[in-house]
Design a protein around this motif. Structure first.
Motif, PDB file in Angstrom:
ATOM      1  N   ARG A  15       0.803  -1.201   0.111  1.00 54.81           N
ATOM      2  CA  ARG A  15       0.078   0.085  -0.199  1.00 54.81           C
ATOM      3  C   ARG A  15       0.837   1.326  -0.120  1.00 54.81           C
ATOM      4  NH1 ARG A  15      -5.199  -1.647   0.388  1.00 54.81           N
ATOM      5  NH2 ARG A  15      -5.618  -3.589   1.637  1.00 54.81           N
ATOM      6  N   PHE A  16       2.073   1.180  -0.127  1.00 54.14           N
ATOM      7  CA  PHE A  16       3.119   2.300   0.233  1.00 54.14           C
ATOM      8  C   PHE A  16       4.010   2.222  -1.275  1.00 54.14           C
ATOM      9  CE2 PHE A  16       1.387   1.666   4.155  1.00 54.14           C
ATOM     10  CZ  PHE A  16       0.924   2.645   4.494  1.00 54.14           C
ATOM     11  N   GLY A  17       4.395   3.526  -1.669  1.00 61.60           N
ATOM     12  CA  GLY A  17       5.516   3.422  -2.784  1.00 61.60           C
ATOM     13  C   GLY A  17       4.327   3.837  -4.063  1.00 61.60           C
ATOM     14  N   SER A  18       4.678   3.330  -5.203  1.00 66.16           N
ATOM     15  CA  SER A  18       3.851   3.701  -6.142  1.00 66.16           C
ATOM     16  C   SER A  18       3.235   2.089  -6.526  1.00 66.16           C
ATOM     17  CB  SER A  18       4.410   4.365  -7.273  1.00 66.16           C
ATOM     18  OG  SER A  18       5.586   3.552  -7.911  1.00 66.16           O
ATOM     19  N   PRO A  19       2.039   2.235  -7.037  1.00 66.89           N
ATOM     20  CA  PRO A  19       1.283   0.949  -7.178  1.00 66.89           C
ATOM     21  C   PRO A  19       1.851  -0.040  -8.062  1.00 66.89           C
ATOM     22  CG  PRO A  19      -0.108   2.836  -8.182  1.00 66.89           C
ATOM     23  CD  PRO A  19       1.116   3.382  -7.371  1.00 66.89           C
ATOM     24  N   ALA A  20       2.200   0.361  -9.223  1.00 68.36           N
ATOM     25  CA  ALA A  20       3.108  -0.480 -10.409  1.00 68.36           C
ATOM     26  C   ALA A  20       4.550  -0.282 -10.406  1.00 68.36           C
ATOM     27  CB  ALA A  20       2.396  -0.496 -11.529  1.00 68.36           C
TER      28      ALA A  20
END
Lengths: 203, 203
Positions: A180-185
């Protein structure tokens, strides 16, 4: 999206080989969802994020239940641009959309709270990396806020965040930090250390 | 620039406490250059990069020389934007200039080749992260090229690079990876695992 982990288990006992072999058997329920390869330093597990964290949790709990001091270390990664894709990893993260940070923190907390307790204590720490993205520190601080609210935050340390709690809550919190953290892909990596039965805590 | 490491040592023996205490004493020659704090999961070392890697190398060699299977793990970081600066860490990296990648690879190789051998074998792996920078993958591939030429590259693995060789060469190669890749005054993190006397290698 390619996701997986390099996992090692360190039981601090002369009988470390048996503790490791028993722990590997405890991962059996998740093994068919994963591609697993072992060498002398670590075990690679490639597959969907739920199975990855379930397998690591099973490995840890098996070793923790022996009563020996044991530590699990994992380098966990998703979306690394240097890795080929693998159909075994396909899942909803590939859709590539994330809600606002606050919404993701709430979802992550709900998942941690719904996880049944194992009754085994886990003390550990982890670092979250979002390489190649300028959002790095916003996502790291957002993730630490979530951990504080989820009840597994122990303390801030240099270069990492210390966690403590029931092993189920700790592993689910790490799982949520991963998805749920960072960027989704995008590329997200975790450096995870989880300790059981440390004699330093018995003093 | 703030630099340091969270370091853990895992001797796979019932006598793990004594192996750890002896290894900590082996770091004495470097301890006065470092700020050291220990808890139940890891030992924080903050200080200049030469002393950091010398101390980790001494810790590892002491444990390796016992003949027990032992693993050192370290999360090493410099320039993390979330960390306060510390005068103990001041050094040439603060100048903030790096030459071209090829020049840095050559300098790194020279340093590894000039390092006297310990006679102890080290097998490990590491991941290099350059968070928050778009140069991430170029620097990672540049660093892997250096390791291949320096004679400590064992194989590519998912999420990390496996190293093998004399422990002096392996630790010096990791030291060079830490200071000569990424951006000069920017954030660089390493996830390092180094193993001694693994029974898997004796089969």
């Amino acid at each position: 999206m390619f996701s997986g982990a390099q996992v090692s288990l360190y039981p601090m006992t002369d009988g470390f080989v048996d503790v490791i072999l028993d722990a590997v058997r405890a991962m059996d329920p998740f093994a068919e969802k994963l591609r697993i390869e072992t060498d002398d330093v670590s075990t690679l597990m490639v597959g969907p994020h739920e199975a990855l964290f379930d397998a690591m949790h099973a490995l840890f709990d098996s070793a923790a239940a022996t009563g020996h001091h044991a530590v699990l270390h994992a380098t966990v990664s998703r979306g690394c641009p240097g890795e080929p894709d693998d159909p075994i990893c396909a899942g909803p993260l590939d859709a590539g959309t994330f809600g606002p940070l606050e919404e993701r923190q709430q979802q992550a907390m709900t998942e941690v709270r719904q996880t049944p307790a194992s009754g085994l204590r886990a003390d550990g720490q982890f670092s979250l990396y979002v390489p190649g993205a300028t959002i790095h520190m916003d996502e790291v601080y957002g993730c630490i806020d979530f951990l504080k609210q989820a009840g597994v935050f122990a303390k801030s340390k240099n270069f990492c965040t210390k966690l403590s709690g029931d092993s189920s809550a700790v592993f689910e919190a790490l799982h949520q930090a991963f998805i749920r953290f960072g960027s989704p892909a995008g590329h997200v990596a975790l450096d995870i250390t989880i300790s059981a039965n440390s004699p330093s805590l018995k003093k």
